[in-house]
Write a protein that holds these residues in place. Sequence first.
Motif: not given
Length: 466
Positions: A87, A90, A134, A137, A139-140, A143-144
Amino acid sequence: MTILALVTGTALAACVPADTRPAVSQKAPADLGLAGAPMPQVDAQWWHALGDPQLDRIVAEAVAGSPTLDIAAARVRQAQAALAANKAADGPNVTFTADGTGQRLSGNYIIPPPYGGTVRFLGDATANLAWNLDLFGRQKAAIAGARASAEAAALDAAAARLMLEGAIVSTYLEVVRAERQAALAQRTIAARTQSLQLTDVRIRSNLASKLDREAAGTLLAQAQLALARAEAARALAVNALAALAGRGADYPATIAATQVPVDVSLALPATIPADLLARRADIAAAQARIAAAAAGKLVARRAFYPDINLTALAGVQAIGIANMFKGDSSVAGGGAAIHLPIFDNGRLKADLAGATAGLDLAIADYNQKVVGAVRESADAITKIRAAETERARQAEVVRGYSETARLNHIRVSSGLASRLDLIDTDVRLLDAQLAETNLAIDALTARAQLAQALGGGFDPSRGITQ
């Protein structure tokens, strides 16, 4: 810059390998024959139904002091820290750097006299901004994946706790078994000791022979052997409880006689419930790992797209300490950077293939766990029903031997038979009574195993899980 990145990303999208579906598919409840109605809500403290406060205390102490659960808790914290780190990556990150050195500057380099050729203080203090936008996506997705891994670790901890609780209950039931067998042996010893004493009286009155005494002594020795075995079994079971609770050699002394009622039982479902896959923490953890692996695959795919980074700095730079605080010493700057994967000799494709295989592995592990869960549940139900049937038959065996023994004792007391004739029946009677005790505990143990297989016990009065 954003438009340029999107255009570049669109152009590079043609170089990204086509997405492939996992080679392994998840098993659904219908594939496993789970067609029963949902069960009542999970009872997290299902062993309370056994009605023994001492068992409740031991479970609580084990949960509080088990090294196994400490390991699981540490893994949860480790996964949560990994999520926090992802996190943190990001969004914008700001750093501050400052350094100062004394250095002799070359008189024949880029800095002319009067500074060149002298020793001067060089100072630099700047605040720096770095921000990965990002846009695609990556980095997202990371995180997921980290969030799913943290969820899986928490579920692993719950599964470890349930396993520990189940192991304690099963081991405690071994203590109950040993105590009930010891009580039966002690009653038999008392009766057979009295019988031996009566035989001695009859011998002195010339109404019995030494052969009768040997027969009575043999029966007493059998009961004493049963007591010794039961006491040893209890000691071993209590030591096992101490180990499960993470305690030392002094812990067994704190375990008094058990108080589990003779006729106690645990609730039994008619069929394996349709919501089994949602009730077990280990299966839910495997499901979370599928989500983490899917996110990892997405990260690997997003690696084919460009990274766009914004950078900025502001601060002061000067030669000489006094100049550090002058307005002309200030520096500032900003810009953007783009990282484009052009040729990496197949590394990104290999990473994507590895991530895809990781997803297949996670799905296969999930399938293995659900198949194992269904089998564990089915086996436990089968054991319970078999034990109940065997108990009913064994009770008939005990009644038969008891009646035979009663009639034989009448014949011996009437002088119609020798005490030697009692040995076979009495030996078989004690063995049958011990077997009956074993079957009663086996039925309870199977119900405890079923509670574990179902992800926890249940109280039929508490409503249906939705």
